[in-house]
Design a protein around this motif. Structure first.
Motif, PDB file in Angstrom:
ATOM      1  N   THR A  95       0.862  -1.186   0.000  1.00  0.00           N
ATOM      2  CA  THR A  95       0.000   0.000   0.000  1.00  0.00           C
ATOM      3  C   THR A  95       0.897   1.234   0.000  1.00  0.00           C
ATOM      4  N   VAL A  96       0.624   2.139  -0.949  1.00  0.00           N
ATOM      5  CA  VAL A  96       1.408   3.367  -1.069  1.00  0.00           C
ATOM      6  C   VAL A  96       0.507   4.554  -0.796  1.00  0.00           C
ATOM      7  N   ILE A  97       0.890   5.386   0.175  1.00  0.00           N
ATOM      8  CA  ILE A  97       0.133   6.595   0.512  1.00  0.00           C
ATOM      9  C   ILE A  97       0.947   7.795   0.045  1.00  0.00           C
ATOM     10  N   ASP A  98       0.340   8.619  -0.812  1.00  0.00           N
ATOM     11  CA  ASP A  98       1.068   9.772  -1.344  1.00  0.00           C
ATOM     12  C   ASP A  98       0.999  10.941  -0.366  1.00  0.00           C
ATOM     13  N   ARG A 154       4.404   5.422   3.342  1.00  0.00           N
ATOM     14  CA  ARG A 154       3.844   6.769   3.156  1.00  0.00           C
ATOM     15  C   ARG A 154       4.953   7.703   2.692  1.00  0.00           C
ATOM     16  N   PHE A 155       4.660   8.469   1.645  1.00  0.00           N
ATOM     17  CA  PHE A 155       5.601   9.478   1.168  1.00  0.00           C
ATOM     18  C   PHE A 155       5.211  10.832   1.752  1.00  0.00           C
ATOM     19  N   THR A 156       6.218  11.537   2.275  1.00  0.00           N
ATOM     20  CA  THR A 156       5.972  12.852   2.854  1.00  0.00           C
ATOM     21  C   THR A 156       6.218  13.969   1.839  1.00  0.00           C
ATOM     22  N   SER A 157       6.772  13.613   0.686  1.00  0.00           N
ATOM     23  CA  SER A 157       7.018  14.618  -0.345  1.00  0.00           C
ATOM     24  C   SER A 157       7.005  13.973  -1.725  1.00  0.00           C
ATOM     25  N   ARG A 158       6.685  14.762  -2.729  1.00  0.00           N
ATOM     26  CA  ARG A 158       6.740  14.282  -4.113  1.00  0.00           C
ATOM     27  C   ARG A 158       8.195  14.021  -4.525  1.00  0.00           C
ATOM     28  N   LYS A 159       9.106  14.752  -3.910  1.00  0.00           N
ATOM     29  CA  LYS A 159      10.520  14.565  -4.227  1.00  0.00           C
ATOM     30  C   LYS A 159      10.956  13.126  -3.951  1.00  0.00           C
TER      31      LYS A 159
END
Length: 412
Positions: free
Chosen positions: A18-21, A42-47
């Protein structure tokens, strides 16, 4: 649809990811399957997401190290295991994260990075081994063996498996009283001290690490073998020029990976020159299954600059130039995976001390390194080889029976 979907949807088929943007949107990859992890990141930034697209291995590592990718269910070991287990080497699968041009660039960078002249070799060793003995004490066994253990039984402790490794190697050396032994890349001295205790032999251990040298000397004195075991800070190439023909036996454990592809022939030429006419060498090294390859960017940058894992074909071809006879080859397929899982568990158990000592970013880098290495030995193309060499066809008994007999006598 996130920018990661085209990449992850090709790879994750079994197991759940599961990927949380950064905006809270969720995407799901794969499906629950027995034996495969269920992981949420979970990604905290688009970078952080873009980093992975540009270079999946290095990008994922740096995003994780910098806190741009956080694991909310599972841990980094389970995440990397999930990815690797979907692309197992021995089933013909491949984690295709680079174009052919990108792979060619990695090949060239690996060869340039592993030229390893003397000054560069010392700097590379210092990068990894001179970061402090206290760190290694926290996750290694009590003898500080920083190489693949040997697991005759999977229910052994790490200490037992490392003791079994030393007995296994000692048996292959065909030790006899009065022999002079050279340990190339002696680490913190555990192998040299053990050989001196197992047999009435004299051992010289060499290293390029100041930290290892100091502790190895202390340990030899404490073990009461300093009269027969000595250690020196010297490059194997310089020792070969000084001590030609001096040693009856050579052992090298976990050092050949640091020699560099450009120096394989130099290493074997030095080893052959250092041995007596009836000399024997046991080389214990990580190796690639299949053909030669390249070192990934994360490992080059953060873990082992100048390092290269050889294929068996490269290793043997280089040894042939020095007229060394390959007298025995053993492939340890899963032994390092078992070892690394123990190191990983001990690292997690000492998280507070390591973070206090080295910082959060280092701790995340170190767990990424151990997890990635584990998956490489469980599902990727890595294993371990123990290769025995001799200068003379008459140097060893006609059959391998002596190995088992000696190992049993050593308590292995």
């Amino acid at each position: 649809m996130s920018i990661l979907r085209p990449f992850l949807s090709r790879i994750v088929r079994q197991g759940r990811l599961t990927v949380i943007d950064p905006d809270g949107g969720e995407e799901y990859f794969g499906s629950t399957a027995p034996g495969f992890p269920d992981v949420t990141i979970r990604f905290t930034s688009r970078k952080g997401m873009r980093r992975i697209i540009l270079d999946p291995r290095l990008g994922a590592a740096e995003a994780f190290m910098d806190g741009e990718m956080r694991i909310e269910r599972g841990d980094i070991m389970e995440l990397i295991t999930l990815i690797r287990a979907n692309t197992p080497w021995d089933r013909g699968a491949k984690l295709k994260d680079k174009t052919a041009a990108g792979e060619a660039v990695d090949w060239v960078k690996t060869r340039i990075n592993s030229i390893n002249r003397r000054s560069r070799s010392r700097a590379n060793v210092a990068h990894h081994y001179d970061i402090g003995n206290d760190l290694y004490r926290l996750f290694l066994d009590s003898d500080m063996q920083y190489s693949c253990a040997y697991w005759p039984r999977v229910d052994m402790t790490l200490e037992e498996a490392q003791a079994a490794k030393k007995a296994h190697i000692a048996a292959k050396l065909a030790l006899a009283p009065g022999q002079r032994i050279l340990d190339i890349g002696c680490g913190w001295g555990g192998m040299a001290i053990t050989l001196a205790k197992l047999a009435d032999v004299e051992v010289l251990g060499i290293t390029l690490s100041q930290e290892q040298l100091a502790l190895a000397r202390e340990r030899a004195a404490a073990a009461g073998v300093a009269d027969r075991v000595s250690f020196e800070l010297i490059d194997y190439r310089d020792l070969a020029a000084r001590d030609a023909g001096r040693f009856d036996r050579i052992v090298s454990v976990g050092m050949f990976e640091h020699v560099g592809a450009r120096n394989f022939e130099t290493f074997f030429r030095a080893a052959a020159n250092l041995m007596t006419a009836n000399g024997v060498m046991l080389l214990h090294t990580i190796g690639r299954f299949g053909k030669p390859g390249a070192t990934d960017a994360f490992t080059r940058k953060y873990i082992f600059p100048g390092g290269y894992i050889p294929s068996l074909s490269e290793t043997l071809a280089a040894s042939e130039k020095s007229r060394l006879i390959v007298t025995d080859v053993e492939t340890l397929r899963l032994h390092y995976a078992l070892t690394l899982r123990e190191w990983y568990a001990r690292t997690l158990a000492h998280e507070e001390e390591i973070v206090r000592m080295m910082g959060d970013r280092f701790f995340r880098m170190w767990t990424f390194y151990l997890a990635g290495a584990t998956s490489a030995f469980e599902s990727g193309g890595m294993g371990n080889y123990q290769i025995q060499f001799a200068r003379s066809r008459h140097a060893l008994p006609l059959t391998r029976d002596y190995m088992a007999a000696a190992e049993q006598g050593y308590g292995g």
